[in-house]
Every structure is written in structure tokens, then in C-alpha cells.
Motif scaffolding. Structure first.
Motif, short mmCIF file in Angstrom:
data_model
loop_
_atom_site.label_atom_id
_atom_site.label_comp_id
_atom_site.label_asym_id
_atom_site.label_seq_id
_atom_site.Cartn_x
_atom_site.Cartn_y
_atom_site.Cartn_z
N HIS A 148 7.75 2.37 4.40
CA HIS A 148 7.11 3.53 5.56
C HIS A 148 5.32 4.02 4.69
N SER A 149 5.84 4.27 2.88
CA SER A 149 5.34 4.42 1.75
C SER A 149 4.13 3.31 1.64
N TYR A 150 4.10 2.19 1.57
CA TYR A 150 3.41 1.04 1.62
C TYR A 150 2.27 1.38 2.88
N TYR A 151 2.19 0.37 4.09
CA TYR A 151 2.01 1.26 4.87
C TYR A 151 1.72 2.14 5.60
N LYS A 152 1.91 2.61 5.40
CA LYS A 152 1.40 4.05 6.26
C LYS A 152 0.00 4.47 6.58
N GLN A 153 -1.03 3.30 5.21
CA GLN A 153 -2.34 3.88 5.76
C GLN A 153 -2.99 2.78 5.75
N ASP A 154 -1.78 1.51 5.48
CA ASP A 154 -2.03 0.52 6.52
C ASP A 154 -1.12 -0.62 6.76
N THR A 155 -1.55 -0.32 8.12
CA THR A 155 0.00 -1.74 9.07
C THR A 155 -0.72 -3.28 8.28
N ARG A 156 -2.08 -3.71 7.62
CA ARG A 156 -2.17 -4.68 7.40
C ARG A 156 -2.63 -4.88 6.20
N ARG A 157 -1.48 -3.59 4.84
CA ARG A 157 -1.83 -4.45 4.28
C ARG A 157 -1.44 -4.98 3.40
N GLN A 158 -2.29 -6.09 2.44
CA GLN A 158 -1.37 -7.84 2.08
C GLN A 158 0.06 -7.40 1.71
N SER A 159 1.01 -8.53 2.43
CA SER A 159 2.40 -8.20 1.77
C SER A 159 3.21 -9.13 1.11
N LYS A 160 1.94 -10.80 0.45
CA LYS A 160 2.00 -11.28 -0.01
C LYS A 160 1.83 -11.08 -1.19
#
Length: 392
Positions: free
Chosen positions: A130-142
Motif C-alpha cells: 500500500h505504501s509503495y504503490y500509493k502514489q503510483d500504481t505502476r511503480r517499478q516492481s522488480k
């Protein structure tokens, strides 16, 4: 008096070393759960503490368990009838050169991907995502291998690379390549793993790497960790606990579990591996209304019992650096290695604010106050020169 050491882990070994120097005759070690311990430590037998209850009047127990949060061990032993109990003198830990080395060296926990299929019950993955993707749901995952090489070049050479972070490292298919590259650079590495994402071929590759410390997280009987107990998993488990480092020490230094190990795991590890089962509330990131999890609650001036300079950071896939392995809510984002140097980060305002909150201004927000690794400067024997200058 028959002297036994309660606790057959790393602290027990250190205490045995001290007591031998004091010419004390040690009969052996005792533990609460014999199934999750080795049969002997340094030539001394390991027995169940319940075997000693009938002879408790003539038994002296030296506690060798580094208990965090609520102190319950001595109470439980006294309830069993033991009266001659010697609490742990934490100065014994100063004999542990590796632990002291880890406290003083900068550490980066490498989180090579966001989201972990193991999804342990006592790991606040939902809070993290939730914290990581809060501002950008397409934020880099790997994290890619190429990006990892750039990040590695940004870190000081004495920085220990902890392959752990907020997810199982081997769920990233390039993780082994990252470790091999660091090994070629003669970087110090440690590894914390569930073995998920590995096969036997990959396991044989990592056995050849120079890890200074390796910790296994094993499958538990309650399924709190989603580790499929397959024939391949048990084969890898059996293989890794039999392997040795190049200096002759066991490849696996320690193991832990989210409740009690599964029966299948115990059939493989019984008598060969010490498995710890203490859980913590991750600095308040998990619900702990019944206080069943170890926790912290500190006021006043603090220091971190794991890092003298409070520099045990976590690197996220997109280069973001957060304060530590308990910062699942990303309360203390310190910077980003894509556009800042390591020196910029450790001298930047976010990190300086953490130090101010620990040493000067208690009103500033600080995750550490709920962490079981935080200790009071006032309440503990601690050299204040250690923290002098940290906020300058």
C-alpha cells in the motif's frame, strides 16, 4: 550444583566460552523444544528443560537467550520449579566478533522485487505494498540486473549486502546473477531465504558463493509461511544443511520459523539445525493486542542495538532507500540511489531527522520508538561517545 545453559544457539555458545574461562564445569545445554535444536553444541549434550525439573533443586541455569520486548523466560523457568537462575549478562555478546562487525558496518538489505508469494503471517506485506504503490500504481516492481550493478557501484565497499529485504530474493529470476556479480567484486554478502524460487541447480550455484552469514526461514506446521513442502523443497533443505562454507563452517548459520516447524521439516533437520521461533510486531506494523509478539516501547534518547550508526538500510527495486527492515510503512524514506549518492543520503535531511528524533527531539516522528531493537541510552550501560557526532 549441575550447571546447564538454557539456550543452545549462538548466545549459548558464547556463554559456554566465557564460563569455561571462569573454570566452571558445564554439564550441558537445555531448551524448551528439543525437536528444533541440535543434539549437541561444542561437545555438550542438548536436553529438554523438562528432563531437569525433578532435579531442579540441584540445577543452576544460566540463561543464554537474547530476549526482546517482554521478559518472560525467567518467569517461566521459575514456574517450573527452578530457583537457581542466572540472567543473561549481555556483555557476553561482545565476544561475538561477527555481530559486532555487523553493528559497526553499513548494511544494505537488497529488496529485489516488491510482493512476496511466501506472504508470511507475521510479515506486513499489505502495509508495504500500500505504501509503495500509493502514489503510483505502476511503480517499478522488480529490480533488473543492470540497475542492481548501478546501485552496487554507488555503495561504499565496506557496505554489507544483505540479500533479504522485504521479499524472498530468489523470486527474482536474476537474483543468483546479482549474488555472483557481488561475489566477483569481493563484496561481503549475507543471505536470508525460504528457498522459494530456487531449484537444485540454483542451490548448487549459491553454495559456491562467499556468504558470511546464511539464515533459513523454514516451513511451519500452521502454514503461516506459504512454503509448499514438496519433495524438491525437502531435498534442497536436506542438501543445504549438510553443506559447508569454504572455511569449514556450516553453510547455514541459523534458521527461524513463524510458529513450529512442520513435521516434514523436522524429519530433515532434527538434531542438525537450531530453529528459532520468536516473532515480533515489526515496530508496530502488526496488530499485537495480546502482546504475543515481541515489541518495543521506548522513550528518551535511543540507540539501535543492531546498528551503531543507524545505517542498516533497505534498498527497494526502484532505487529508493528506507530506514530499516521494519519500515514496512515507508515512514522514513531517506533518498534514492538513482539520483543521489550514498553520501548524499546519509548526510541528507531525512536521515538527519531520524538522528535528531533519536538523540535530541522526542517530539519528532520516529518508527524506532516501537521497535524491539531500540534501547534507551539512559537505561542501558552504553558509551555515549558512540553517539557523539552522529547528528553533526
Amino acid at each position: 550444583m549441575d550447571i546447564y545453559i538454557f539456550g543452545a544457539g549462538r548466545v549459548g555458545e558464547l556463554l559456554l566460552r566465557r564460563l569455561r574461562k571462569e573454570n566452571k564445569l558445564i554439564h550441558g545445554f537445555c531448551v524448551s523444544n528439543i525437536d528444533t535444536n541440535m543434539n549437541e553444541v561444542d561437545g555438550k549434550p542438548v536436553v529438554s528443560v523438562d528432563q531437569l525439573v525433578e532435579e531442579s533443586e540441584r540445577v543452576q541455569l544460566y540463561i543464554a537467550v537474547l530476549e526482546r520486548g517482554e521478559k518472560t523466560i525467567e518467569k517461566e523457568l521459575r514456574a517450573k520449579g527452578f530457583k537457581n537462575i542466572v540472567p543473561l549478562d549481555e556483555s557476553v555478546l561482545e565476544q561475538d566478533d561477527f555481530s559486532e562487525h555487523r553493528k559497526k558496518a553499513p548494511i544494505i538489505e537488497v529488496t529485489v522485487q516488491m510482493g512476496c508469494s511466501v506472504n508470511c503471517r507475521y510479515c506486513p506485506q499489505e502495509t508495504l505494498l500500500h505504501s509503495y504503490y500509493k502514489q503510483d500504481t505502476r511503480r517499478q516492481s522488480k529490480m533488473s540486473f543492470g540497475e542492481y550493478k548501478v546501485y552496487l557501484d554507488m555503495l561504499p565497499y565496506n557496505c554489507i549486502l544483505d540479500f533479504s529485504g522485504f521479499a524472498e530474493p530468489f523470486l527474482n529470476s536474476e537474483a543468483i546473477e546479482m549474488m555472483e556479480y557481488a561475489d566477483e567484486q569481493n563484496r561481503e554478502m549475507t543471505l536470508f531465504t525460504t528457498l522459494q524460487g530456487l531449484d537444485m541447480g540454483g542451490l548448487k550455484r549459491i553454495i559456491n558463493l562467499q556468504f558470511s552469514y546464511v539464515v533459513l526461514h523454514v516451513a511451519d506446521i500452521d502454514g503461516f509461511s506459504r512454503i509448499p513442502v514438496t519433495a524438491e523443497y525437502l531435498e534442497m533443505l536436506d542438501y543445504i544443511i549438510q553443506m559447508k562454507k569454504k572455511d569449514g563452517r556450516p553453510f547455514v548459520d541459523s534458521a527461524n520459523c513463524q510458529s513450529q516447524p512442520s513435521r516434514e521439516v523436522l524429519a530433515v533437520t532434527n538434531g542438525k539445525l537450531r530453529i528459532y521461533c520468536e516473532m515480533q510486531d515489526r515496530a508496530g506494523n502488526l496488530e499485537n493486542d495480546d502482546h504475543s509478539l515481541s515489541f518495543g516501547n521506548q522513550s528518551g534518547e535511543l540507540y539501535c542495538d543492531r546498528a551503531v550508526n543507524t545505517d542498516h538500510f533497505v534498498l527497494l527495486p526502484d532505487g529508493t532507500v528506507v530506514l530499516c527492515c521494519n519500515d514496512y510503512g515507508m515512514q522514513h524514506v531517506l533518498g534514492n540511489l538513482k539520483n543521489q549518492s550514498y553520501e548524499d543520503i546519509i548526510h541528507g535531511e531525512p536521515f538527519l531527522n531520524v538522528k535528531r528524533a533519536m538523540h535530541i527531539d522526542e517530539s519528532l516522528p520516529l518508527l524506532c520508538r516501537k521497535c524491539m531493537y531500540a534501547k534507551s541510552v539512559v537505561k542501558n550501560v552504553y558509551n555515549k561517545e558512540t553517539v557523539k557526532g552522529l547528528i553533526e
